[in-house]
Design a protein around this motif. Structure first.
Motif, PDB file in Angstrom:
ATOM      1  N   ILE A  83       0.890  -1.088   0.039  1.00 39.75           N
ATOM      2  CA  ILE A  83       0.105   0.287  -0.094  1.00 39.75           C
ATOM      3  C   ILE A  83       0.916   1.178   0.058  1.00 39.75           C
ATOM      4  CG2 ILE A  83      -1.876  -1.200   1.107  1.00 39.75           C
ATOM      5  CD1 ILE A  83      -0.993   0.391   3.644  1.00 39.75           C
ATOM      6  N   HIS A  84       2.218   1.232  -0.077  1.00 38.23           N
ATOM      7  CA  HIS A  84       3.021   2.297   0.004  1.00 38.23           C
ATOM      8  C   HIS A  84       3.229   2.628  -1.267  1.00 38.23           C
ATOM      9  CE1 HIS A  84       5.367  -1.370  -0.655  1.00 38.23           C
ATOM     10  NE2 HIS A  84       6.169  -0.703  -1.283  1.00 38.23           N
ATOM     11  N   GLU A  85       3.681   4.070  -1.655  1.00 38.55           N
ATOM     12  CA  GLU A  85       3.768   4.462  -2.958  1.00 38.55           C
ATOM     13  C   GLU A  85       5.307   4.245  -3.657  1.00 38.55           C
ATOM     14  OE1 GLU A  85       5.466   6.187  -0.211  1.00 38.55           O
ATOM     15  OE2 GLU A  85       6.321   7.398  -1.942  1.00 38.55           O
ATOM     16  N   GLY A  86       5.397   4.581  -4.544  1.00 40.13           N
ATOM     17  CA  GLY A  86       6.699   4.433  -5.334  1.00 40.13           C
ATOM     18  C   GLY A  86       6.424   3.618  -6.704  1.00 40.13           C
ATOM     19  N   THR A 135       6.864   5.193 -11.388  1.00 38.55           N
ATOM     20  CA  THR A 135       7.572   6.285 -11.414  1.00 38.55           C
ATOM     21  C   THR A 135       8.013   6.404 -13.136  1.00 38.55           C
ATOM     22  OG1 THR A 135       9.492   5.546 -10.385  1.00 38.55           O
ATOM     23  CG2 THR A 135       7.973   7.247  -9.424  1.00 38.55           C
ATOM     24  N   ASP A 177       5.436   8.270 -14.689  1.00 36.74           N
ATOM     25  CA  ASP A 177       6.111   9.712 -14.419  1.00 36.74           C
ATOM     26  C   ASP A 177       5.107   9.879 -13.030  1.00 36.74           C
ATOM     27  OD1 ASP A 177       8.020  11.388 -14.532  1.00 36.74           O
ATOM     28  OD2 ASP A 177       7.337  11.913 -16.552  1.00 36.74           O
ATOM     29  N   SER A 231       4.358   8.833  -8.989  1.00 35.42           N
ATOM     30  CA  SER A 231       4.384   7.920  -7.841  1.00 35.42           C
ATOM     31  C   SER A 231       3.221   7.181  -7.107  1.00 35.42           C
ATOM     32  CB  SER A 231       5.154   8.602  -6.830  1.00 35.42           C
ATOM     33  OG  SER A 231       5.500   7.675  -5.522  1.00 35.42           O
ATOM     34  N   LEU A 232       2.890   6.137  -7.658  1.00 41.56           N
ATOM     35  CA  LEU A 232       1.230   5.513  -7.320  1.00 41.56           C
ATOM     36  C   LEU A 232       1.797   4.413  -5.908  1.00 41.56           C
ATOM     37  CD1 LEU A 232       0.428   4.696 -10.779  1.00 41.56           C
ATOM     38  CD2 LEU A 232      -0.299   6.865  -9.536  1.00 41.56           C
ATOM     39  N   SER A 233       0.518   3.964  -5.488  1.00 42.48           N
ATOM     40  CA  SER A 233       0.670   3.026  -4.401  1.00 42.48           C
ATOM     41  C   SER A 233       0.508   1.635  -5.281  1.00 42.48           C
ATOM     42  CB  SER A 233      -0.290   3.080  -3.502  1.00 42.48           C
ATOM     43  OG  SER A 233      -1.705   2.645  -4.019  1.00 42.48           O
ATOM     44  N   PRO A 260      -2.012  -0.799  -4.981  1.00 41.42           N
ATOM     45  CA  PRO A 260      -3.183  -1.083  -5.638  1.00 41.42           C
ATOM     46  C   PRO A 260      -3.629  -0.107  -6.827  1.00 41.42           C
ATOM     47  CG  PRO A 260      -3.219  -0.992  -3.267  1.00 41.42           C
ATOM     48  CD  PRO A 260      -1.882  -0.600  -3.777  1.00 41.42           C
ATOM     49  N   GLU A 261      -3.100   1.373  -6.690  1.00 38.33           N
ATOM     50  CA  GLU A 261      -3.324   2.120  -7.803  1.00 38.33           C
ATOM     51  C   GLU A 261      -2.551   1.639  -9.175  1.00 38.33           C
ATOM     52  OE1 GLU A 261      -3.643   6.276  -4.769  1.00 38.33           O
ATOM     53  OE2 GLU A 261      -1.604   5.565  -5.772  1.00 38.33           O
ATOM     54  N   ASP A 307      -4.512  -1.170 -10.556  1.00 40.78           N
ATOM     55  CA  ASP A 307      -5.860  -0.620 -10.996  1.00 40.78           C
ATOM     56  C   ASP A 307      -5.585  -0.356 -12.475  1.00 40.78           C
ATOM     57  OD1 ASP A 307      -8.299  -0.259 -10.575  1.00 40.78           O
ATOM     58  OD2 ASP A 307      -7.903   1.878 -10.959  1.00 40.78           O
ATOM     59  N   ARG A 364      11.491   8.954  -3.452  1.00 41.50           N
ATOM     60  CA  ARG A 364      10.286   9.298  -4.497  1.00 41.50           C
ATOM     61  C   ARG A 364      10.084   7.733  -5.016  1.00 41.50           C
ATOM     62  NH1 ARG A 364       8.325  14.399  -5.304  1.00 41.50           N
ATOM     63  NH2 ARG A 364       7.988  15.168  -3.207  1.00 41.50           N
ATOM     64  N   PRO A 399       1.530   6.155   3.803  1.00 43.61           N
ATOM     65  CA  PRO A 399       0.552   5.217   3.416  1.00 43.61           C
ATOM     66  C   PRO A 399       0.196   4.424   4.562  1.00 43.61           C
ATOM     67  CG  PRO A 399       2.938   4.481   3.052  1.00 43.61           C
ATOM     68  CD  PRO A 399       2.825   5.734   3.910  1.00 43.61           C
ATOM     69  N   LYS A 442     -12.052   4.409  -5.611  1.00 41.84           N
ATOM     70  CA  LYS A 442     -10.511   5.017  -5.675  1.00 41.84           C
ATOM     71  C   LYS A 442     -10.425   6.529  -5.754  1.00 41.84           C
ATOM     72  CE  LYS A 442      -6.688   4.617  -8.850  1.00 41.84           C
ATOM     73  NZ  LYS A 442      -6.729   4.707 -10.383  1.00 41.84           N
ATOM     74  N   GLU A 466      -7.088   4.335  -1.891  1.00 43.58           N
ATOM     75  CA  GLU A 466      -6.214   3.759  -2.852  1.00 43.58           C
ATOM     76  C   GLU A 466      -6.755   2.850  -3.882  1.00 43.58           C
ATOM     77  OE1 GLU A 466      -2.582   1.939  -1.196  1.00 43.58           O
ATOM     78  OE2 GLU A 466      -1.874   3.760  -0.346  1.00 43.58           O
TER      79      GLU A 466
END
Ligand SMILES: Cc1cc2nc3c(=O)[nH]c(=O)nc-3n(C[C@H](O)[C@H](O)[C@H](O)COP(=O)(O)OP(=O)(O)OC[C@H]3O[C@@H](n4cnc5c(N)ncnc54)[C@H](O)[C@@H]3O)c2cc1C
Ligand code: SF4
Lengths: 413, 122
Positions: free
Chosen positions: A44-47, A50, A54, A56-58, A60-61, A64, B12, B53, B97, B115
């Motif tokens: 569930i963390h982002e990163g 990229t 371009d 930084s998504l989690s 699940p995102e 999706d 990042r 998160p 979402k 999310e």
């Protein structure tokens, strides 16, 4: 008879299926879980994303985006479908799957394995002691915490400084456990520096390098561990033992490609990556069987993992069209002295596109020179400001430099 | 060169570029492999920020937890407060979402968003 079955609905399977479907084939994803997304649903963390988006998504995102592509291209999806075994037949492959409707036989002309990796366990790293409840792998803890909201204990110890452990340490800290200690045998965290920074150092979570767990103590539940210091060869230093009280032990001691299934089918396994040997289109040594994502090798970065799927889609297309561009003799790619793993392991085709190779440096070095050599001849070299084993590197391999070569070595100096 | 110049690690994405920060009135960032690193380096020089998160409780869904995150990064020093505010929260499926779960969390002017979709399953 289906054209293509993709086994595994994690990011690499989700990326492969629509890419193949777009070319007009009948494609089905078989996923053993009740939803698509694989490991990403618990990351569930982002990163993520990229490089591809371009942004930084989690997890699940990121998943999706690919789940939508699957639905938009008319790829079929069968959930709660576990592929038990696969056999090669004259005209393709026949698999036995456990589905909600019972055991079914599914036939397909070609196969893409996208089944990912598994975590190493305590026995693979030889931790002794009793076998009480409360010893878990980091990925399991991540799943428990992020999907179920269940903590493994109030005073966990995390063994191993890998990425999964680092990320889990932050989740546990944020969820409010009383104490956390991380121990690992290396001098520095073995996970990505980014995760060490934002999961441990940002929150002053205690950690001890060059330390490991010798024994787990406790009758029914974990009560303590015996810690011991190790030297640079990871040998335990006698007399440095210390009892540390904790109520759970979380192992983050590495991931291994889940290659037993493809091995059963007869695919050759690379003892360095622990994944199947693949060519530049990610075809295994069994014709018509492709392998993508973390099954090929452990990718730290999902953006890299799904790139294997895009390339494999072209390979599947070639295979189904019966269009052979295979060379008489494949060129072997080998890791040099300072390189851990290289994929693909063989270049099997004659074509005019360039090839992207991935390799994991075996050393840490500033101002590194990456070299592709054949015997004494340097075919290509490239400067890189900084390399380290925790970061997988990639490099373009122009196909024309391979003509008449039998073996090419990738090394870092 | 000034005394404040330093090296930080961009968090990042997993590439983990080692950024060189040249700090004067303006901050110059070098060593990034993509443009996100410039923004990160500038913030890190003065006011470090991180994304949060985490999960919140959810009723009538496939899982007992819904993954959520801060829409933008929040000040590193405010993370404990953000977590405190989310701990007691319980939402109910269905959730879409990107839906805002908490507005202006811990007075950071940053929203907490879902999310993923979480359908209602009873
Ligand atoms: C804790 C953790 C943190 C990470 N953090 C990051 C990060 O910050 N950024 C990043 O870019 N990457 C990160 N990664 C890496 C990323 O998760 C992987 O690169 C990615 O998940 C690999 O995708 P995959 O599709 O190959 O495998 P998986 O996601 O493991 O998917 C495999 C799928 O196959 C299914 N399957 C397995 N066997 C069968 C079978 N026999 N029949 C049917 N289905 C089957 C499984 O259920 C699963 O859904 C992280 C990984 C972990 C573990
Ligand atoms: S600068 Fe870009 S590529 Fe480098 S770590 Fe930051 S986000 Fe990743």
């Amino acid at each position: 008879m289906k054209d293509v079955v993709v086994i595994g609905g994690g990011p690499s399977g989700l990326a492969a299926a629509p890419e193949i479907g777009k070319k007009g084939y009948d494609v089905t994803i078989l996923e053993r879980n009740g939803e698509l997304g694989g490991l990403l649903q618990q990351c569930i963390h982002e990163g993520f994303g990229t490089l591809l988006f371009d942004k930084s998504l989690s997890g699940p995102e990121f998943a999706d985006i690919f789940i939508n592509r699957v639905h938009d291209t008319g790829v079929k999806v069968e959930l709660e479908t576990y592929v038990k075994s696969v056999e090669k037949r004259e005209d393709g492959f026949e698999m036995t799957a456990v589905t909600p409707k019972g055991v079914e036989i599914i036939k397909t002309r070609s196969l893409v394995y996208a089944i990912g990796c598994r975590e190493r366990n305590r026995f693979e790293i030889k931790i002794g002691g009793t076998r009480p409840a409360g010893v878990l792998t980091a990925g399991t803890v991540q799943r428990l915490v992020n999907l179920y909201g269940v903590l493994p204990g109030k005073n966990p110890i995390i063994v191993g400084g890998g990425d999964v452990g680092l990320i889990v340490a932050r989740h546990l800290y944020l969820e409010g456990v009383e104490s956390i200690l991380m121990v690992y045998p290396e001098e520095f965290f073995s996970g990505l520096p980014r995760n060490a920074q934002q999961c441990i150092l940002d929150f002053d979570i205690p950690y001890r390098p060059r330390t490991t767990v010798k024994r787990i103590l406790g009758d029914k539940k974990v009560e303590a561990v015996e810690l011991v210091k190790v030297d640079e060869n990871w040998d335990m230093i006698q007399g440095t033992e210390e009892i540390y009280r904790c109520d759970s032990v979380i192992l983050s001691v590495g991931l291994v490609p889940y290659s037993e299934k493809v091995e059963e089918l007869g695919a050759e396994i690379d003892c360095k990556t622990n994944g199947p040997v693949v060519d530049e289109f990610f075809e295994t040594t069994v014709e018509g069987v492709f392998s993508v994502g973390n099954l090929v090798q452990i990718f730290d970065y999902v953006d890299d993992a799904v790139q294997t799927s895009f390339v494999a889609a072209q390979g599947v297309d070639k295979y189904l069209k019966g269009f052979s561009s295979k060379r008489d003799k494949p060129v072997k790619l080998k890791p040099g002295k300072n390189v851990g793993t290289v994929t693909p392991q063989v270049i099997a085709h004659d074509a005019d596109d360039d090839i992207k190779i991935f390799f994991r440096p075996g050393i840490e070095k500033e101002g590194a020179r990456i070299e592709l050599t054949s015997g004494k001849e340097v075919l290509k070299h490239q400067k890189k400001r900084y390399v380290r084993p925790s970061t997988l590197e990639e490099m373009e391999l122009p196909r024309d430099i391979l003509s008449k070569k039998k073996e090419v070595m990738v090394d870092v100096r | 060169m000034s005394d404040e110049d330093r090296e930080v690690l961009c968090v990042r994405c997993p590439k983990g570029c080692r950024l060189k920060l040249f700090i004067d009135e303006n901050i110059v960032v070098k060593g990034q492999e993509c443009k996100l690193g410039v923004d990160y380096g500038k913030k890190e020089a003065r006011h470090p920020e991180r994304e949060v998160p985490t999960t919140v409780k959810i009723k009538n869904a496939r899982w007992p937890r819904l993954p959520v995150r801060s829409k933008k990064s929040v000040p590193l020093a405010k993370i404990d407060e953000v977590m405190e505010e989310l701990r007691g929260l319980k939402v109910e499926a269905p959730v879409k979402k990107g839906e805002v779960i908490v507005q202006n969390v811990a007075d950071t002017s940053v929203d907490i968003i879902a999310e993923r979709d979480m359908e209602r399953e009873v």
